[in-house]
Design an enzyme around this catalytic site. Structure first.
Site, PDB file in Angstrom:
ATOM      1  N   ASP A   5       0.830  -1.204   0.000  1.00 29.33           N
ATOM      2  CA  ASP A   5       0.000   0.000   0.000  1.00 29.33           C
ATOM      3  C   ASP A   5       0.864   1.254   0.000  1.00 29.33           C
ATOM      4  OD1 ASP A   5      -2.135  -1.724   0.388  1.00 29.33           O
ATOM      5  OD2 ASP A   5      -2.102  -1.489   2.573  1.00 29.33           O
TER       6      ASP A   5
HETATM    7  N1  URA Z   1      -0.991  -5.889   4.197  1.00 28.36           N
HETATM    8  C1  URA Z   1      -1.517  -4.655   4.127  1.00 28.36           C
HETATM    9  O1  URA Z   1      -2.532  -4.376   4.737  1.00 28.36           O
HETATM   10  N2  URA Z   1      -0.884  -3.747   3.360  1.00 28.36           N
HETATM   11  C2  URA Z   1       0.250  -3.992   2.685  1.00 28.36           C
HETATM   12  O2  URA Z   1       0.787  -3.098   2.017  1.00 28.36           O
HETATM   13  C3  URA Z   1       0.788  -5.281   2.785  1.00 28.36           C
HETATM   14  C4  URA Z   1       0.151  -6.218   3.546  1.00 28.36           C
END
Ligand code: URA
Length: 239
Positions: A106
């Site tokens: 993310d």
């Molecule tokens: N889990 C999440 O919530 N976000 C990420 O970027 C990776 C794993």
């Protein structure tokens, strides 16, 4: 590797550009199959039979490359962002071949991101059937109870089904390390919400045994052969 792929994928996997770019080039009539312009990006290509040309030159399979990036917070893992935010590609100065992220992180997640043009390798690291462990360090907004940790270990119910049992270690009252072998969208954030908590910071610290090591946030390097072997060690195809 499958003997057939769509034209759009063939162009992108050859390392020329993203799938979106490939579609644009196909629509712009720059791609020929067996000597004829094909304007349909979903046209099936049979590797044993079809000859693909880009700008009148035969498509060459590019060298496989494998990069490890220490992704900083504030960068997205797609090639182009309609909102114009920075992308991880802005950090890959000097990389001539088009590579794709092996599983997304993310915008607000930092840590280890592998990028490659080897789709088979990417599949082996991301397909949950191969059970490659990814370790996340999570700083939570409020203290995590023992019951919360136990729930994360057992698996929590998410909108797309229960999570697999996970290895969870407490680091301090608000920090845990979670090892997952699946990689669903925003999985760690949703798991924390399922135990009435929220992520404050999230970092992927390892894939298998590989960590970012001394790389500063924003830096990248190529993976070494021993690291690649290690990542793929004992990975067998799912039944
Ligand atoms: N889990 C999440 O919530 N976000 C990420 O970027 C990776 C794993």
């Amino acid at each position: 590797m499958a003997a057939q792929k769509t034209l759009e994928r063939v162009i992108s996997k050859a390392g020329l550009g993203s799938r979106t770019q490939a579609r644009t080039w196909i629509h712009a009539r720059r791609v020929k199959v067996n000597g004829k312009v094909v304007e349909n990006p979903d046209h099936w290509i049979d590797f044993d039979r079809d000859k693909v040309e880009f700008d009148c030159k035969p498509l060459e399979v590019s060298e496989k490359i494998y990069l490890l990036l220490h992704k900083p917070v504030g960068y997205i893992t797609t090639f182009k962002d309609p909102e114009g935010r920075p992308t991880v590609y802005d950090l890959l100065q000097g990389v001539e071949t088009f590579v794709s992220p092996v599983g997304r992180l993310d915008l607000d997640t930092s840590g280890l991101l592998i990028l490659t043009n080897d789709s088979q390798f990417a599949e082996q690291l991301t397909n949950p059937d191969y059970h490659v462990p990814k370790t996340y360090r999570v700083r939570c907004q409020t203290p995590v109870s023992d019951a919360g940790i136990e729930a994360l270990r057992q698996g929590v119910e998410l909108s797309d089904g229960p999570t697999r049992p996970a290895n969870v270690k407490r680091i301090d009252e608000k920090t845990v390390e979670i090892i997952l072998t699946e990689g669903r969208n925003r999985q760690v954030r949703r798991m924390l919400e399922a135990i009435d908590n929220k992520v404050e910071t999230l970092t992927r610290i390892r894939i298998g045994t590989l960590g970012v090591g001394p790389l500063e946030a924003g830096q990248w390097r190529r993976l070494t052969s021993p690291e690649l072997d290690q990542l793929l060690r004992r990975r067998t195809a799912p039944p």
